[in-house]
Structure formats: C-alpha cells, structure tokens
Enzyme design. Structure first.
Site, mmCIF file in Angstrom:
data_model
loop_
_atom_site.group_PDB
_atom_site.id
_atom_site.type_symbol
_atom_site.label_atom_id
_atom_site.label_comp_id
_atom_site.label_asym_id
_atom_site.label_seq_id
_atom_site.Cartn_x
_atom_site.Cartn_y
_atom_site.Cartn_z
ATOM 1 N N GLN A 285 -7.830 11.066 13.902
ATOM 2 C CA GLN A 285 -7.571 9.691 14.352
ATOM 3 C C GLN A 285 -8.875 8.868 14.278
ATOM 4 O O GLN A 285 -9.685 9.131 13.406
ATOM 5 C CB GLN A 285 -6.969 9.667 15.766
ATOM 6 C CG GLN A 285 -5.537 10.189 15.821
ATOM 7 C CD GLN A 285 -5.435 11.698 15.874
ATOM 8 O OE1 GLN A 285 -6.039 12.339 16.714
ATOM 9 N NE2 GLN A 285 -4.661 12.284 14.990
ATOM 10 N N LYS B 281 -11.512 10.468 6.337
ATOM 11 C CA LYS B 281 -12.341 11.541 6.927
ATOM 12 C C LYS B 281 -12.212 12.839 6.138
ATOM 13 O O LYS B 281 -13.195 13.550 5.935
ATOM 14 C CB LYS B 281 -11.911 11.781 8.390
ATOM 15 C CG LYS B 281 -12.073 10.568 9.292
ATOM 16 C CD LYS B 281 -11.514 10.819 10.679
ATOM 17 C CE LYS B 281 -10.016 10.947 10.739
ATOM 18 N NZ LYS B 281 -9.270 9.723 10.407
ATOM 19 N N ASP C 26 -7.169 7.320 9.449
ATOM 20 C CA ASP C 26 -6.933 7.241 7.997
ATOM 21 C C ASP C 26 -8.067 6.568 7.240
ATOM 22 O O ASP C 26 -7.849 5.949 6.193
ATOM 23 C CB ASP C 26 -5.606 6.497 7.700
ATOM 24 C CG ASP C 26 -4.423 7.198 8.302
ATOM 25 O OD1 ASP C 26 -4.483 8.431 8.456
ATOM 26 O OD2 ASP C 26 -3.431 6.513 8.625
HETATM 27 P P1 GDP Z 1 -8.063 10.548 6.925
HETATM 28 O O1 GDP Z 1 -6.903 10.728 7.824
HETATM 29 O O2 GDP Z 1 -9.172 9.776 7.573
HETATM 30 O O3 GDP Z 1 -8.552 11.821 6.312
HETATM 31 O O4 GDP Z 1 -7.546 9.642 5.712
HETATM 32 P P2 GDP Z 1 -6.124 9.811 4.929
HETATM 33 O O5 GDP Z 1 -6.199 10.989 4.045
HETATM 34 O O6 GDP Z 1 -5.004 9.712 5.879
HETATM 35 O O7 GDP Z 1 -6.107 8.448 4.118
HETATM 36 C C1 GDP Z 1 -7.093 8.108 3.226
HETATM 37 C C2 GDP Z 1 -6.457 7.917 1.835
HETATM 38 O O8 GDP Z 1 -7.370 7.251 0.983
HETATM 39 C C3 GDP Z 1 -6.155 9.235 1.138
HETATM 40 O O9 GDP Z 1 -5.011 9.075 0.342
HETATM 41 C C4 GDP Z 1 -7.380 9.467 0.280
HETATM 42 O O10 GDP Z 1 -7.102 10.264 -0.858
HETATM 43 C C5 GDP Z 1 -7.717 8.065 -0.124
HETATM 44 N N1 GDP Z 1 -9.142 7.788 -0.344
HETATM 45 C C6 GDP Z 1 -10.229 8.257 0.328
HETATM 46 N N2 GDP Z 1 -11.348 7.675 -0.125
HETATM 47 C C7 GDP Z 1 -10.966 6.816 -1.097
HETATM 48 C C8 GDP Z 1 -11.670 5.874 -1.917
HETATM 49 O O11 GDP Z 1 -12.870 5.712 -1.839
HETATM 50 N N3 GDP Z 1 -10.912 5.146 -2.778
HETATM 51 C C9 GDP Z 1 -9.579 5.276 -2.892
HETATM 52 N N4 GDP Z 1 -8.943 4.500 -3.754
HETATM 53 N N5 GDP Z 1 -8.887 6.140 -2.136
HETATM 54 C C10 GDP Z 1 -9.567 6.885 -1.240
HETATM 55 P P1 IMO Z 2 -5.744 10.781 11.004
HETATM 56 O O1 IMO Z 2 -6.491 11.949 11.588
HETATM 57 C C1 IMO Z 2 -3.653 7.054 11.807
HETATM 58 C C2 IMO Z 2 -1.281 6.868 15.487
HETATM 59 C C3 IMO Z 2 0.231 6.798 15.400
HETATM 60 C C4 IMO Z 2 0.514 5.976 16.643
HETATM 61 C C5 IMO Z 2 -0.502 6.504 17.635
HETATM 62 C C6 IMO Z 2 0.015 7.574 18.573
HETATM 63 O O2 IMO Z 2 -5.002 11.108 9.774
HETATM 64 O O3 IMO Z 2 -6.635 9.601 10.887
HETATM 65 P P2 IMO Z 2 0.646 10.144 18.282
HETATM 66 O O4 IMO Z 2 1.640 10.817 17.387
HETATM 67 O O5 IMO Z 2 -0.760 10.609 18.067
HETATM 68 O O6 IMO Z 2 1.039 10.176 19.712
HETATM 69 O O7 IMO Z 2 0.690 8.588 17.840
HETATM 70 O O8 IMO Z 2 -1.566 7.026 16.859
HETATM 71 N N1 IMO Z 2 -1.898 8.018 14.780
HETATM 72 C C7 IMO Z 2 -2.603 7.906 13.648
HETATM 73 N N2 IMO Z 2 -2.860 6.839 12.870
HETATM 74 N N3 IMO Z 2 -4.193 8.253 11.512
HETATM 75 C C8 IMO Z 2 -3.971 9.330 12.284
HETATM 76 O O9 IMO Z 2 -4.590 10.505 12.100
HETATM 77 C C9 IMO Z 2 -3.105 9.192 13.395
HETATM 78 N N4 IMO Z 2 -2.662 10.038 14.348
HETATM 79 C C10 IMO Z 2 -1.948 9.303 15.195
HETATM 80 O O10 IMO Z 2 0.637 6.148 14.230
HETATM 81 O O11 IMO Z 2 0.227 4.630 16.399
HETATM 82 MG MG MG Z 3 -4.847 10.359 7.874
#
Ligand code: GDP
Ligand code: IMO
Ligand code: MG
Length: 429
Positions: free
Chosen positions: A219, A15, A12
């Site tokens: 991840q 990416k 999260d």
């Molecule tokens: P990923 O799994 O690595 O793609 O990340 P996620 O989408 O799960 O979580 C990142 C969150 O942060 C999302 O809601 C994005 O829209 C938000 N986000 C990404 N870059 C920024 C930033 O620079 N500032 C803010 N405020 N939010 C961001």
């Molecule tokens: P992105 O790509 C954050 C975490 C789960 C749990 C552990 C194992 O959005 O960054 P699983 O269902 O994979 O067996 O869960 O990994 N987890 C993540 N945490 N971002 C993710 O993906 C995750 N995918 C799995 O919360 O702790």
């Molecule tokens: Mg994510």
C-alpha cells in the site's frame, strides 16, 4: 545497510518493480504489513509476475523472502501464489520464512469484509474484499488466530468455536459449523509448517552476519491506518513504523528509506483525491499507464502529482530519496501540472490536512510545466532524458523536498535510471 522501500502515495506506485531490481544487492527481502490486498508487478524480459503476499525478491535465486508478524496471511491465497509461481518456473522451495506470530485471514473474514462494505452503502471504502480489515480487527480485538496457534489444542478449538459463533450472530441466517473450519485450519498449519519460524530472530541473526535486508512495504502512506485519509485507508501501518513492529526489528536497523512515487497520481477505491482528473486527461493517463488494479482489475482513478501529499509522506517516513516511476506515461503531453498546495476558500494549505475527508473541498493549486515530445520510454541514462523531463524532475524534487535518486521509464527491470552520485546509487554499490 538495510533499506526500506515503501509507497509515498496511494499504493501501486511500482514498489514491486523497484524491490525486484534492488534485490541482487540484498540477502533477504521482508514484507511487514498488509496481505494479499497488495499486487506488486514485476516484468522480466516481457514475462509478468504479480506478487501479493510473497516479497518481490522471490525471482532472484538465493534470496530469503520473509513475511513478518505484521502481515495478515490467508493460507489459501499463499498456497495459490506458490503454485502460480511454480507454473511460471519459480520454485519457492525453502526461500520463504513466515512469522509464527503473523495473524491469519480466514474465509469468514472475507465474508465479513464484503458485508461491512454493503452495510456502509454510499460510504463504502472500496476495499479489495480480501478480508484484510476483519482479520486486523480480530488481531487488535485479541481474538485473532496466529500461524503458531495452528496445532490441535483445546485453546484453538475454543477460539475457533467462539469466533464462528460470533460470525453466525453477525451474518443473518448463517449456521456455519466450527468443526470443518477447525479441521481446515489444522491442515493449513501442517502445510505451512515448513516455512514458519521466528522472523525477528532470523533478521537479527542475518544482521549480525552482515547480510543485508531489503524491507518491502505494501500500500502507501496515504492508505496508512494512522496517517492516511481515514477512514478511506487500509487497516495496517504502511508507513515506516510498521516496519519495526511488523518485523520485530529496531528503528536503528533501518539505514535508509526509499519512497516510491509515480510521476503522476492514482488511487483505487473510494476516498479523497484532490488532484483527480475526471475527463479526457484522466482517461489518457489510465490508458497509457495501464492503470488497472494488479489484484482486483479495477480501473484506477488518475490525476496529477500531488506534492502536498508526497511532502507529507517524506516527513512521516523520513524518506531519503524518491524512486520516481512511470515517467514514460507522461511522454507526449503538451503540459504537465504539479499540485504544490491546496486552497480552501481564501486559505492556503501547504501541509496535508488531517481532516481532508470532512472539510473541503480542498482545491489544488497547480503549477504548469511544459511537456516533452521525445520519448523517455526505456531510457537508462539521465542525460538521455529530454530537457523538459529533467526540468519536471528537478521541480518535483524542489516541491517534494527530497531528491529523486531513481527514475523508472518502463515496467521492465532494465528500464531504469539510477542517478550517479545519488544516495540510491550508494545503497546499491
Ligand atoms: P506496486 O503495488 O507499488 O508494486 O505497483 P503495481 O504493480 O500495482 O502497479 C504498478 C504498475 O506499473 C505495474 O503494472 C508495473 O508493471 C508498472 N510500472 C512500474 N514502473 C513503470 C514505469 O516506469 N513505466 C511504466 N509504463 N509502467 C511501470
Ligand atoms: P499495493 O501494495 C492500492 C486500497 C483499496 C481500498 C483500501 C482498503 O499493491 O500498493 P483493503 O482491502 O486493504 O481493506 O482496502 O485500500 N488498497 C490498495 N490500493 N494498492 C494497494 O496495494 C492496495 N491495498 C489496498 O483499494 O481503497
Ligand atoms: Mg499494486
């Protein structure tokens, strides 16, 4: 040059946003591991897209999105995602290529995931309940079912019958019939066929024709099955080696590695998190950063930037540069802490420990830096950042051992600084 973008923390990191904004410079975007446990968010002009299985390049016309053999594919989740994208005006069309060698997540994998978590009780992992672990278990146990196996053969029938009967032995009072599962699989196979093919061959051909590939991790390093905080990890290699095995490409095909890291740290699910903030500051980061899971909606645990963990991610992935995200979330804080090392008793720990779950607690050692009052939100120019924010970034570079080439100051594509003269800027020119 082909570039890999991967998570340098616990997932999260942002990416999805980074992959989306880099995509115009590439012809293909390829996912190599994980499944729909991932939730990659992209905002374009206020419109929100959350990608789970489909690479985050799909919003750009003319880009081929590739799902490698290392990904575990839940056909139902895939079809749902394609439909949701269509509702948002994105036609996947023929811009998707799924490896014939990718393993499938079947409905009973989801049940087994939930059951396994219940059995672990207090020691649960906090999985996304998507069946990821059980599907990879079947793959490694050599009883998995792959995309190319979905044809009406005796071999598939035997495999499904055996797998369903094993599942019935595990789940109390369960009498699932193998035949409807088999029929459903054949239907999935027929529906997926237009998108399936030999990914390794397609990527090789693309490379020979000078078409650039953007590789997208799911991840993050600390959730990697080998290098993460085992057993509180996911069941795949999110780190760079996974890109080779999960796509069928050689290491020398990867010309650069961009690690994505938040300007602080979050984790969803259980497991060690030395810099976690449980009080008001944790709540402040969660609310300002809207730290709720993109896949499951679960509140994310929040804490300070852990340079011990990022240094480790840099080492094991060969990260050339960091894309630092969510800097704007720190706007208005009086002071900001960075963890530079851990302490166990009198011992100083500078390298990320293998046994972080067992020994401890690992107490973070912090350095406090002054915060800034002027907003960084939406900044697109490095010189626009308040001096304290620039100082914070410079210190993160020193303690993480890698330059920050890209800074994200908001969730929209446009809210981004690409530092002139950085390696990231050379990749995107
Ligand atoms: P990923 O799994 O690595 O793609 O990340 P996620 O989408 O799960 O979580 C990142 C969150 O942060 C999302 O809601 C994005 O829209 C938000 N986000 C990404 N870059 C920024 C930033 O620079 N500032 C803010 N405020 N939010 C961001
Ligand atoms: P992105 O790509 C954050 C975490 C789960 C749990 C552990 C194992 O959005 O960054 P699983 O269902 O994979 O067996 O869960 O990994 N987890 C993540 N945490 N971002 C993710 O993906 C995750 N995918 C799995 O919360 O702790
Ligand atoms: Mg994510």
């Amino acid at each position: 040059m082909n570039i890999a973008v991967l998570g340098a923390q616990f997932g999260d990191e942002g990416k999805g946003k980074i992959v989306d904004l880099m995509t115009p410079h590439f012809s293909l975007v390829a996912r190599y591991q994980g499944g729909h446990n991932a939730g990659h968010t992209v905002y374009v002009n206020g419109k929100k897209f959350v990608l789970h299985l489909i690479p985050s390049g799909i919003l750009h016309d003319g880009v081929l999105c590739v799902i490698g053999n290392g990904v575990v594919v839940d056909p139902q989740a895939l079809f749902k995602e394609i439909e949701e994208l269509a509702q948002l005006g994105i036609d996947v069309g023929d811009r998707l290529l799924i490896s014939e060698k990718a393993h499938l997540i079947l409905p009973y994998h989801r049940e087994l995931d939930v059951l396994s978590e219940a059995r672990r009780g207090e020691r649960k992992i906090g999985t996304t309940s998507r069946g990821i672990g059980p599907a990879y278990e079947d793959k490694i146990g050599r009883r998995g079912i792959r995309v190319c196996d979905l044809v009406d053969t005796q071999a598939l029938a035997d495999e499904v019958r055996e797998n369903v009967s094993a599942r019935n032995r595990i789940i109390k009072d369960s009498t699932l019939d193998w035949k409807p599962v088999y029929d459903q699989l054949l239907a999935f196979g027929a529906r997926m066929r237009r998108w399936t093919g030999d990914v390794s061959l397609a990527l090789d051909e693309a490379r020979r024709n000078g078409r650039r590939i953007l590789i997208e991790g799911a991840q993050g390093a600390m959730l990697d099955i080998d290098h993460g905080t085992y057993p509180f990890v996911t069941s795949s290699n999110a780190t760079i080696g996974g890109a080779c095995t999960g796509l069928g490409i050689p290491p020398k095909a990867i010309g650069g590695v961009l690690g994505v890291a938040k300007a602080y740290l979050t984790r969803v699910g259980e497991g060690p998190f030395p810099t976690e903030l449980s009080g008001q500051m944790g709540d402040r980061l969660r609310e300002t950063g809207q730290e709720y899971g993109a896949s499951t909606g679960r509140p994310r645990r929040c804490g300070w930037y852990d340079a011990v963990a990022v240094r480790y991610a840099v080492r094991i992935n060969g990260i050339d540069s960091i894309a630092l995200t969510k800097l704007d979330v720190l706007d208005g804080l009086e002071t900001i802490d960075i963890c530079t090392e851990y302490k166990v008793g009198d011992r100083t720990i500078t390298e990320f420990p293998s046994d972080i779950n067992m020994q401890g607690p690992y107490t973070p050692v912090y350095e406090s830096l002054p915060g800034w009052t002027a907003p960084t939100k939406g900044a697109r120019d490095y010189n626009q950042l308040p001096p304290e924010a620039r100082r914070y970034i410079a210190r993160l570079e020193e303690v993480s051992g890698v330059p920050v080439g890209l800074i994200s100051t908001g969730s929209d594509r446009a809210e981004t600084i690409i530092r002139p003269g950085s390696i990231v800027s050379s990749w995107l020119s």
